[in-house]
Design an enzyme around this catalytic site. Structure first.
Site, PDB file in Angstrom:
ATOM      1  CG  HIS A 199      -1.934   1.117   1.200  1.00 42.68           C
ATOM      2  ND1 HIS A 199      -3.269   0.936   1.468  1.00 42.68           N
ATOM      3  CD2 HIS A 199      -1.806   2.437   0.938  1.00 42.68           C
ATOM      4  CE1 HIS A 199      -3.910   2.083   1.377  1.00 42.68           C
ATOM      5  NE2 HIS A 199      -3.035   3.031   1.068  1.00 42.68           N
ATOM      6  CG  HIS A 251      -1.123   6.403  -2.313  1.00 37.13           C
ATOM      7  ND1 HIS A 251      -2.267   6.209  -3.030  1.00 37.13           N
ATOM      8  CD2 HIS A 251      -1.397   6.020  -1.039  1.00 37.13           C
ATOM      9  CE1 HIS A 251      -3.211   5.746  -2.216  1.00 37.13           C
ATOM     10  NE2 HIS A 251      -2.711   5.624  -1.001  1.00 37.13           N
ATOM     11  CG  ASP A 252       0.568   7.811  -7.899  1.00 39.86           C
ATOM     12  OD1 ASP A 252       0.288   8.259  -6.762  1.00 39.86           O
ATOM     13  OD2 ASP A 252      -0.170   7.952  -8.886  1.00 39.86           O
ATOM     14  NE  ARG A 266       1.084  21.895   3.859  1.00 42.81           N
ATOM     15  CZ  ARG A 266       2.227  21.950   4.505  1.00 42.81           C
ATOM     16  NH1 ARG A 266       2.343  22.699   5.586  1.00 42.81           N
ATOM     17  NH2 ARG A 266       3.265  21.254   4.095  1.00 42.81           N
ATOM     18  CD  GLU A 304      -7.655  16.894  -0.102  1.00 39.15           C
ATOM     19  OE1 GLU A 304      -8.196  18.020  -0.048  1.00 39.15           O
ATOM     20  OE2 GLU A 304      -8.184  15.846   0.334  1.00 39.15           O
ATOM     21  CG  HIS A 311      -7.656   3.758   0.293  1.00 41.30           C
ATOM     22  ND1 HIS A 311      -7.095   3.539  -0.939  1.00 41.30           N
ATOM     23  CD2 HIS A 311      -6.695   4.363   1.046  1.00 41.30           C
ATOM     24  CE1 HIS A 311      -5.842   3.988  -0.931  1.00 41.30           C
ATOM     25  NE2 HIS A 311      -5.573   4.493   0.261  1.00 41.30           N
ATOM     26  CD  GLU A 322      -7.006   6.876   5.238  1.00 36.63           C
ATOM     27  OE1 GLU A 322      -7.472   6.732   4.100  1.00 36.63           O
ATOM     28  OE2 GLU A 322      -5.934   7.474   5.465  1.00 36.63           O
ATOM     29  CG  HIS A 354      -5.668   3.199   5.667  1.00 35.53           C
ATOM     30  ND1 HIS A 354      -4.456   3.391   6.271  1.00 35.53           N
ATOM     31  CD2 HIS A 354      -5.665   3.931   4.523  1.00 35.53           C
ATOM     32  CE1 HIS A 354      -3.736   4.221   5.525  1.00 35.53           C
ATOM     33  NE2 HIS A 354      -4.443   4.546   4.457  1.00 35.53           N
ATOM     34  CG  ASP A 406      -1.212   5.714   2.989  1.00 33.11           C
ATOM     35  OD1 ASP A 406      -1.546   5.420   1.830  1.00 33.11           O
ATOM     36  OD2 ASP A 406      -1.960   6.350   3.754  1.00 33.11           O
TER      37      ASP A 406
END
Ligand code: ZN
Ligand code: ZN
Lengths: 495, 495
Positions: free
Chosen positions: B97, B99-100, B192, B194, B342, B345, B370, B427
């Site tokens: 898990h 993220h790119d 923040r 985002e 997901h 969460e 999560h 994550d």
């Protein structure tokens, strides 16, 4: 859980849009598994539940969600909550985990107890205070300033508001300051806890105050619509003005007599029983003596003495297993002395102290005080469930003593989602700036339960407080009948 | 669990001193139920375990216990921990898990990406920054200052250390400030989050950076002794200097090619697969199109595309159930598109969003991202266990995004105590000031597991990362064989 197994085994997850009826069935199944999930509600109760639901949604939409905030800051928010007002009026049953010298708010202690004649105060080296009532000037206390007679001190002042409020601050953990700054760690807050306890001691162990304090405690719980109490009490040697002291039997007898007096004056109050407690800091031989005395007291006051427990911070005290020989005495002799052990009030995982939960169960405890660590102990959890050993959940206490910050993360949320035997209690309300049971009911209902918990959960929690009490079966039925009458009245008055 | 039932049914709690052997048996039983509890250890592993145990006791005796402290403050403590050093060297299996655009630390982004030619930057109204690479001066961005060419700006400066460190601060949530003050609420930290993501965007979607970033990401995980990756990727339209853009297939193909290149250069790296993700903020018709495209991509790149997921804050996005028609398309058409949703969460209990866990399972998810709320959902929890749907636990992420403060209270501690299918992942490590997997392994091993978890737990977690991966059975065996060789080497080198 059998039901769950069956339903899940029958499920085939079709490779297509999930069936909304199957989904609804699973949601219902989960809902039926929670505390109160099996309860059948009357029309009136359902109506009131709709009202609760609406209030709860409004509560969750607000900027600050009280259960996520430290209780010292959340208290005002909670007081303004319409849910809280309703919970105050709701007959909550019994309070099964409350300590002797934290029943009554500090205002009463200061304005009533410290204003009595012959009240001396001194200040310790480490910024705490001590009290004593005495007909002559008492002997100086080590590491404390000379004794001041409060009547004399107050007589010299234009007004004593500042003095009184500074005394108050010494008698509770509650503060208007930032609680994170005031109590940055568990060690600090427990240290202050113990200092505060020592400060209260000289006031509440003075015989006239002792009696009035307990009566006032019953009054405050009664006014909060609690009708039964199991009080964890140290049964200290209560003293008189001349310095003479009573023995434990006197103290226990006084609890019994004051309870009787209170019941006579409040016929809808069901009563109070005492769980004799000793600090876990003692050694094995002292513990053996205390257990012997507990058995004796139990024989002499079978109606008043409910059982036995150890108190004090688990993390810094001796584990139950250390006391196993002393704690096995009653069973060995075939004498019944029910245990109500504090256990698992810790976040130390896998240490000796963390074995207290299992050991409490092995020692046949009747309930578990706190059980905060229970979800991390699948064997102990299973035993607790199978044997109906209820967990006494005290949310405000666990937050103030820094086991958990956001009460939505309290492990009892998981316990309540599967109807694990639990009761809600308030531990040391006065020390936390709370009172009665309503604040803890609020945190449990809104914080632990979220939108999921409902009036059936509340009803179940109230019923649990009798079901898992130390009352005998006949008394339980009597208490439940009394409670049901008040519950019906409450429901009919609020729809 | 059958075993537990049997043992408990046979227990009779004698009314005498609890039998120490019975007690020991129950402690052993509980220990055998946890993650790794059934694992048989070699002599060398047992020796290393004793070493781990000693280190852990020392760690717990220290003044500040890192898992109880916010990661931004705990990071230095963790870096100095000998347990952490050992966990870095330990072959941890796969990271499932991640993220790119949060794989690579911000130092690399600033010192490598922003130093390339043609890099423009502007400052938004709300104190964030944006980037674009362009061969000519780009069109102004709404609500942003005029574009500045970084080469020109830096050329004018005596040194650009301050500029670089201020850029860095905009590309991560990590801060030296008090994290409680910087991020007082979930809303603030997600906002923040985002903004930071948007700041990184213009850098990492520039084709040359995109390729190098992913290669660098693989490198950093590889150096942290992670040998396999499942990357949740938005598959954006990657752009070139002239403003032209590639389609999703190009992006996916680039992931595949870079992975191949990396594997050629690092034969003991097993590979990476992509989980195509879309933001849950889109509407149903967009979601339908995206699912259609996911199915197409899955057909074209069966070896690379592992499946599909939704990203973005659950609490403020649409619940899975809203998208049920789009998400049911693959099943309806008999096309396999595995889901890796997901879900849970959140700490909103009983809301629509809180149904995501159950809906993820009803939609046949392969794993749960999560699953923070799982312990409050007994039906979903049981389904997850029975169907082997593993929970991807990301402790650092949950702490930084303010779901839990003290990681000892993380609900996965309960899941690990009963060997619920879990894997540990990181994550968005770069956003949190972490990297690779070791920080999260540290928090899981020391914080969630306490003294209880041991080398068998670590081994199980590594094995779980293959067992619950999207690899096919043959690949799983290959990966496990490769891992086992490295594991044996690790053990033999540290006893
Ligand atoms: Zn207590
Ligand atoms: Zn994620």
């Amino acid at each position: 859980m059998l039901q769950l197994g069956l339903v899940l085994c029958c499920l085939t997850f079709a490779a297509s849009i999930p069936d909304p009826r199957q989904r609804e069935a699973l949601i219902q199944l989960e809902s039926s598994m929670q505390t109160g999930g099996q309860m059948v509600l009357t029309d009136a109760e359902q109506e009131l539940d709709a009202h609760f639901f609406k209030m709860k949604q409004e509560e969750m939409a607000r900027a600050a969600f009280p259960p996520a905030v430290h209780f010292f800051r959340a208290r005002d928010l909670i007081r303004r909550s319409p849910i809280f007002s309703l919970l105050q009026e709701m007959p909550k049953g019994g309070a099964l985990h409350v300590h002797d010298f934290s029943m009554v708010d500090v205002d009463w202690l200061v304005m009533n107890a410290t204003y009595r004649p012959h009240c001396y105060m001194c200040c310790t080296d480490n910024q705490s205070i001590r009290f004593i009532f005495s007909s002559r000037r008492p002997k100086p206390l080590p590491r404390c300033s000379p004794w001041t007679l409060l009547e004399e001190l107050r007589a010299k002042m234009v007004n004593s508001t500042d003095l009184d409020s500074s005394i108050k601050q010494n008698l509770t953990l509650f503060t208007e300051q930032d609680p994170e700054e005031a109590y940055p760690s568990q060690d600090v807050v427990w240290d202050r806890f113990e200092q505060t306890f020592a400060a209260v001691w000289g006031l509440v162990t003075y015989a006239p105050v002792f009696r009035d304090y307990f009566y006032q405690g019953l009054t405050q719980f009664y006014l909060d619509n609690v009708m039964y109490l199991e009080l964890r009490a140290l049964l200290p040697e209560v003293y008189e003005l001349d310095g003479s002291a009573h023995d434990r039997a006197w103290t226990l007898k006084t609890y019994r007599d004051v309870t009787e007096q209170f019941k006579n004056q409040h016929p809808d109050f069901f009563g109070a029983r005492i769980i004799f407690t000793v600090n876990r800091g003692v050694n094995l031989s002292v513990m053996t003596e205390v257990v012997e005395e507990a058995m004796k007291l139990q024989r002499s006051f079978p109606d008043t003495l409910a059982g036995f427990d150890l108190v004090g911070r688990e993390d810094s005290g001796r584990p139950l297993w250390y006391f196993r020989e002393a704690l096995s005495l009653p069973a060995e002799r075939g004498i019944e002395l029910p245990f109500f052990f504090h256990a698992g009030e810790t976040d130390l995982e896998g240490t000796d102290v963390d074995q207290n939960l299992l050991d409490a169960l092995l020692l046949n405890t009747s309930r578990i005080g706190h059980g905060f660590a229970l979800v991390r102990h699948p064997v102990a959890k299973d035993l607790s469930r199978k044997r109906g050993v209820a967990v006494e959940v005290c949310p405000v206490s666990n937050q103030v003593l820094k086991l958990v910050k956001d009460l939505r993360n309290h492990p009892a949320a998981a316990l309540m989602s599967e109807n694990h035997p639990v009761v809600i209690s308030s531990d040391d309300p006065a020390l936390f700036g709370a009172s009665g049971l309503s604040y803890d009911f609020y945190e449990a209902f809104v914080g632990l339960g979220g939108i999921k918990s409902n009036i059936a959960s509340l009803k179940q929690l109230a019923i649990n407080s009798f079901r898992y009490s130390s009352l005998n079966p006949k008394q339980k039925i009597e208490a439940l009948v009394l409670w049901q009458r008040r519950w019906n009245k409450f429901v009919s008055e609020h729809v």
